[in-house]
Each structure stands twice: as structure tokens, then as C-alpha cells.
Design a protein around this motif. Structure first.
Motif, PDB file in Angstrom:
ATOM      1  N   ASN A  85       0.827  -1.201   0.000  1.00 47.86           N
ATOM      2  CA  ASN A  85       0.000   0.000   0.000  1.00 47.86           C
ATOM      3  C   ASN A  85       0.861   1.251   0.000  1.00 47.86           C
ATOM      4  O   ASN A  85       2.009   1.235   0.411  1.00 47.86           O
ATOM      5  CB  ASN A  85      -0.945   0.001   1.195  1.00 47.86           C
ATOM      6  CG  ASN A  85      -1.983  -1.094   1.090  1.00 47.86           C
ATOM      7  OD1 ASN A  85      -2.523  -1.340   0.019  1.00 47.86           O
ATOM      8  ND2 ASN A  85      -2.251  -1.765   2.191  1.00 47.86           N
ATOM      9  N   SER A  86       0.260   2.316  -0.454  1.00 45.25           N
ATOM     10  CA  SER A  86       0.956   3.595  -0.549  1.00 45.25           C
ATOM     11  C   SER A  86       0.199   4.653   0.240  1.00 45.25           C
ATOM     12  O   SER A  86      -1.002   4.530   0.459  1.00 45.25           O
ATOM     13  CB  SER A  86       1.022   4.019  -2.024  1.00 45.25           C
ATOM     14  OG  SER A  86       1.455   5.347  -2.143  1.00 45.25           O
ATOM     15  N   THR A  87       0.918   5.687   0.635  1.00 45.77           N
ATOM     16  CA  THR A  87       0.261   6.820   1.287  1.00 45.77           C
ATOM     17  C   THR A  87      -0.401   7.728   0.253  1.00 45.77           C
ATOM     18  O   THR A  87      -1.195   8.576   0.608  1.00 45.77           O
ATOM     19  CB  THR A  87       1.280   7.632   2.107  1.00 45.77           C
ATOM     20  OG1 THR A  87       2.336   8.055   1.248  1.00 45.77           O
ATOM     21  CG2 THR A  87       1.834   6.802   3.250  1.00 45.77           C
ATOM     22  N   LEU A  88      -0.069   7.529  -1.022  1.00 42.76           N
ATOM     23  CA  LEU A  88      -0.679   8.308  -2.099  1.00 42.76           C
ATOM     24  C   LEU A  88      -2.084   7.795  -2.390  1.00 42.76           C
ATOM     25  O   LEU A  88      -2.326   6.586  -2.375  1.00 42.76           O
ATOM     26  CB  LEU A  88       0.170   8.230  -3.376  1.00 42.76           C
ATOM     27  CG  LEU A  88       1.611   8.701  -3.251  1.00 42.76           C
ATOM     28  CD1 LEU A  88       2.372   8.406  -4.529  1.00 42.76           C
ATOM     29  CD2 LEU A  88       1.644  10.187  -2.924  1.00 42.76           C
ATOM     30  N   LYS A  89      -2.986   8.692  -2.663  1.00 46.03           N
ATOM     31  CA  LYS A  89      -4.367   8.311  -2.926  1.00 46.03           C
ATOM     32  C   LYS A  89      -4.467   7.513  -4.231  1.00 46.03           C
ATOM     33  O   LYS A  89      -3.929   7.916  -5.257  1.00 46.03           O
ATOM     34  CB  LYS A  89      -5.243   9.563  -3.015  1.00 46.03           C
ATOM     35  CG  LYS A  89      -6.717   9.251  -3.166  1.00 46.03           C
ATOM     36  CD  LYS A  89      -7.549  10.499  -3.159  1.00 46.03           C
ATOM     37  CE  LYS A  89      -9.010  10.122  -3.297  1.00 46.03           C
ATOM     38  NZ  LYS A  89      -9.857  11.284  -3.273  1.00 46.03           N
ATOM     39  N   ASN A  90      -5.169   6.383  -4.169  1.00 44.73           N
ATOM     40  CA  ASN A  90      -5.433   5.516  -5.322  1.00 44.73           C
ATOM     41  C   ASN A  90      -4.179   4.943  -5.978  1.00 44.73           C
ATOM     42  O   ASN A  90      -4.169   4.665  -7.174  1.00 44.73           O
ATOM     43  CB  ASN A  90      -6.278   6.237  -6.370  1.00 44.73           C
ATOM     44  CG  ASN A  90      -7.668   6.541  -5.856  1.00 44.73           C
ATOM     45  OD1 ASN A  90      -8.223   5.788  -5.059  1.00 44.73           O
ATOM     46  ND2 ASN A  90      -8.224   7.649  -6.295  1.00 44.73           N
ATOM     47  N   VAL A  91      -3.094   4.770  -5.217  1.00 41.68           N
ATOM     48  CA  VAL A  91      -1.863   4.175  -5.745  1.00 41.68           C
ATOM     49  C   VAL A  91      -1.473   3.001  -4.854  1.00 41.68           C
ATOM     50  O   VAL A  91      -1.416   3.125  -3.638  1.00 41.68           O
ATOM     51  CB  VAL A  91      -0.706   5.202  -5.803  1.00 41.68           C
ATOM     52  CG1 VAL A  91       0.582   4.533  -6.243  1.00 41.68           C
ATOM     53  CG2 VAL A  91      -1.053   6.358  -6.720  1.00 41.68           C
ATOM     54  N   PRO A 102       8.916   5.396  -4.506  1.00 44.14           N
ATOM     55  CA  PRO A 102       9.457   5.937  -3.253  1.00 44.14           C
ATOM     56  C   PRO A 102      10.547   5.008  -2.711  1.00 44.14           C
ATOM     57  O   PRO A 102      10.482   3.788  -2.876  1.00 44.14           O
ATOM     58  CB  PRO A 102       8.257   5.972  -2.317  1.00 44.14           C
ATOM     59  CG  PRO A 102       7.054   5.811  -3.169  1.00 44.14           C
ATOM     60  CD  PRO A 102       7.488   5.108  -4.406  1.00 44.14           C
ATOM     61  N   GLN A 103      11.529   5.584  -2.049  1.00 38.53           N
ATOM     62  CA  GLN A 103      12.631   4.799  -1.500  1.00 38.53           C
ATOM     63  C   GLN A 103      12.144   3.743  -0.513  1.00 38.53           C
ATOM     64  O   GLN A 103      12.667   2.642  -0.482  1.00 38.53           O
ATOM     65  CB  GLN A 103      13.672   5.717  -0.839  1.00 38.53           C
ATOM     66  CG  GLN A 103      14.948   4.990  -0.463  1.00 38.53           C
ATOM     67  CD  GLN A 103      15.642   4.357  -1.659  1.00 38.53           C
ATOM     68  OE1 GLN A 103      15.821   4.990  -2.690  1.00 38.53           O
ATOM     69  NE2 GLN A 103      16.027   3.087  -1.526  1.00 38.53           N
ATOM     70  N   ILE A 148       9.445   2.011  -0.644  1.00 43.47           N
ATOM     71  CA  ILE A 148       8.947   0.869  -1.429  1.00 43.47           C
ATOM     72  C   ILE A 148      10.121   0.082  -1.974  1.00 43.47           C
ATOM     73  O   ILE A 148      10.138  -1.157  -1.914  1.00 43.47           O
ATOM     74  CB  ILE A 148       8.008   1.343  -2.562  1.00 43.47           C
ATOM     75  CG1 ILE A 148       6.724   1.943  -1.989  1.00 43.47           C
ATOM     76  CG2 ILE A 148       7.703   0.204  -3.537  1.00 43.47           C
ATOM     77  CD1 ILE A 148       5.854   0.976  -1.202  1.00 43.47           C
ATOM     78  N   LEU A 149      11.123   0.751  -2.502  1.00 45.25           N
ATOM     79  CA  LEU A 149      12.308   0.062  -3.033  1.00 45.25           C
ATOM     80  C   LEU A 149      13.035  -0.710  -1.933  1.00 45.25           C
ATOM     81  O   LEU A 149      13.498  -1.839  -2.159  1.00 45.25           O
ATOM     82  CB  LEU A 149      13.248   1.051  -3.704  1.00 45.25           C
ATOM     83  CG  LEU A 149      12.689   1.739  -4.956  1.00 45.25           C
ATOM     84  CD1 LEU A 149      13.658   2.806  -5.458  1.00 45.25           C
ATOM     85  CD2 LEU A 149      12.371   0.726  -6.042  1.00 45.25           C
ATOM     86  N   ASP A 150      13.112  -0.124  -0.734  1.00 41.99           N
ATOM     87  CA  ASP A 150      13.740  -0.816   0.396  1.00 41.99           C
ATOM     88  C   ASP A 150      12.948  -2.066   0.777  1.00 41.99           C
ATOM     89  O   ASP A 150      13.523  -3.121   1.048  1.00 41.99           O
ATOM     90  CB  ASP A 150      13.854   0.115   1.609  1.00 41.99           C
ATOM     91  CG  ASP A 150      14.848   1.250   1.383  1.00 41.99           C
ATOM     92  OD1 ASP A 150      15.676   1.160   0.451  1.00 41.99           O
ATOM     93  OD2 ASP A 150      14.778   2.232   2.151  1.00 41.99           O
ATOM     94  N   LYS A 151      11.627  -1.945   0.790  1.00 42.05           N
ATOM     95  CA  LYS A 151      10.789  -3.095   1.123  1.00 42.05           C
ATOM     96  C   LYS A 151      10.937  -4.185   0.064  1.00 42.05           C
ATOM     97  O   LYS A 151      11.027  -5.370   0.390  1.00 42.05           O
ATOM     98  CB  LYS A 151       9.329  -2.676   1.255  1.00 42.05           C
ATOM     99  CG  LYS A 151       8.447  -3.814   1.700  1.00 42.05           C
ATOM    100  CD  LYS A 151       7.101  -3.344   2.164  1.00 42.05           C
ATOM    101  CE  LYS A 151       6.357  -4.492   2.806  1.00 42.05           C
ATOM    102  NZ  LYS A 151       5.205  -4.051   3.535  1.00 42.05           N
ATOM    103  N   VAL A 152      10.960  -3.800  -1.201  1.00 39.70           N
ATOM    104  CA  VAL A 152      11.155  -4.771  -2.286  1.00 39.70           C
ATOM    105  C   VAL A 152      12.470  -5.520  -2.090  1.00 39.70           C
ATOM    106  O   VAL A 152      12.523  -6.745  -2.219  1.00 39.70           O
ATOM    107  CB  VAL A 152      11.104  -4.076  -3.663  1.00 39.70           C
ATOM    108  CG1 VAL A 152      11.641  -4.976  -4.757  1.00 39.70           C
ATOM    109  CG2 VAL A 152       9.682  -3.643  -3.978  1.00 39.70           C
TER     110      VAL A 152
END
Length: 124
Positions: free
Chosen positions: A45-51, A98-99, A101-105
Motif C-alpha cells: 500500500n501507498s500513502t498516495l491516494k489511489n496508488v 518511493p525509497q 517501497i524500493l527498500d521493502k522490495v
């Protein structure tokens, strides 16, 4: 965006243990399969709306049948995509992530690679 991980790109594994390992690592096998291919998704999930972001690992059957759960699967390189509601998932190289997300990946792919490697070592 392709994610390089030499620990499991090209790994050959039977379908049932693969499914178990993927589910153990938070991946979901939805309806993205057919008689020759399987696709596992990891939702972020993202903090951005609808992303929403998806880490996807696909594999192709090199023998057997996915529908009958008898396939031997060769994994492909994982890739990261962005789902823009309601339009769908974009996997283009020009996507920006976002960094966090890349770190989590990186963490998810590393752990998955370790689990697949352990399975290979124990079953050779």
C-alpha cells in the motif's frame, strides 16, 4: 521495473512447494495463471491516494500442467509495478518509486531468494 536477484531468477521448482514458499512470504496467487504460467503478487500500500505497488514474480511451466498442480516451474526475474486506480498496473521503466517501497522490495526479494535457496539445497 525489473528487480535483479540472482538467487532465484531461473530457479526450477515443483509447483506445490513453490506456492507454499510464495504464500509464506506474503505473495498471492490469484487468477493470474493458465496451463503454462503462474504469477504471484505481493501488494504494498501507498500513502498516495489511489496508488498501490505490486511486486510480481512470474514463472513458466517447463513440464506438467499448472491446472492439475503437477507443473515444474522456472521462475523469471521479478518486477515492480504501480497500480493506478481504476486504470491498472504500469510496469514501465520510467515509473518512479518511493525509497521506502524500493527498500521493502529489496527485503522481500532477499528473503524470498533465501527461502528458495534453502529449498534447493535441501532437495538436491
Amino acid at each position: 521495473m525489473k528487480i535483479e536477484n540472482k538467487n532465484f531468477d531461473g530457479t526450477v521448482i515443483h509447483q506445490e512447494p513453490l506456492t507454499h514458499i510464495m504464500e509464506k512470504n506474503g505473495f498471492v496467487l490469484g487468477s493470474q495463471w493458465d496451463y503454462e504460467r503462474m504469477t504471484f503478487d505481493y501488494k504494498m500500500n501507498s500513502t498516495l491516494k489511489n496508488v498501490t505497488y505490486y511486486l510480481r514474480v512470474a514463472g513458466e511451466a517447463i513440464e506438467g500442467d499448472v491446472d492439475f498442480k503437477s507443473a515444474v516451474i522456472r521462475l523469471k526475474e521479478p518486477y515492480l509495478g504501480t497500480h493506478y486506480y481504476p486504470h491498472g498496473v504500469e510496469y514501465g521503466e520510467d515509473e518512479e518509486y518511493p525509497q521506502q517501497i524500493l527498500d521493502k522490495v529489496d527485503r522481500v526479494v532477499k528473503k524470498l531468494g533465501e527461502d528458495l535457496q534453502k529449498y534447493k539445497e535441501n532437495n538436491q
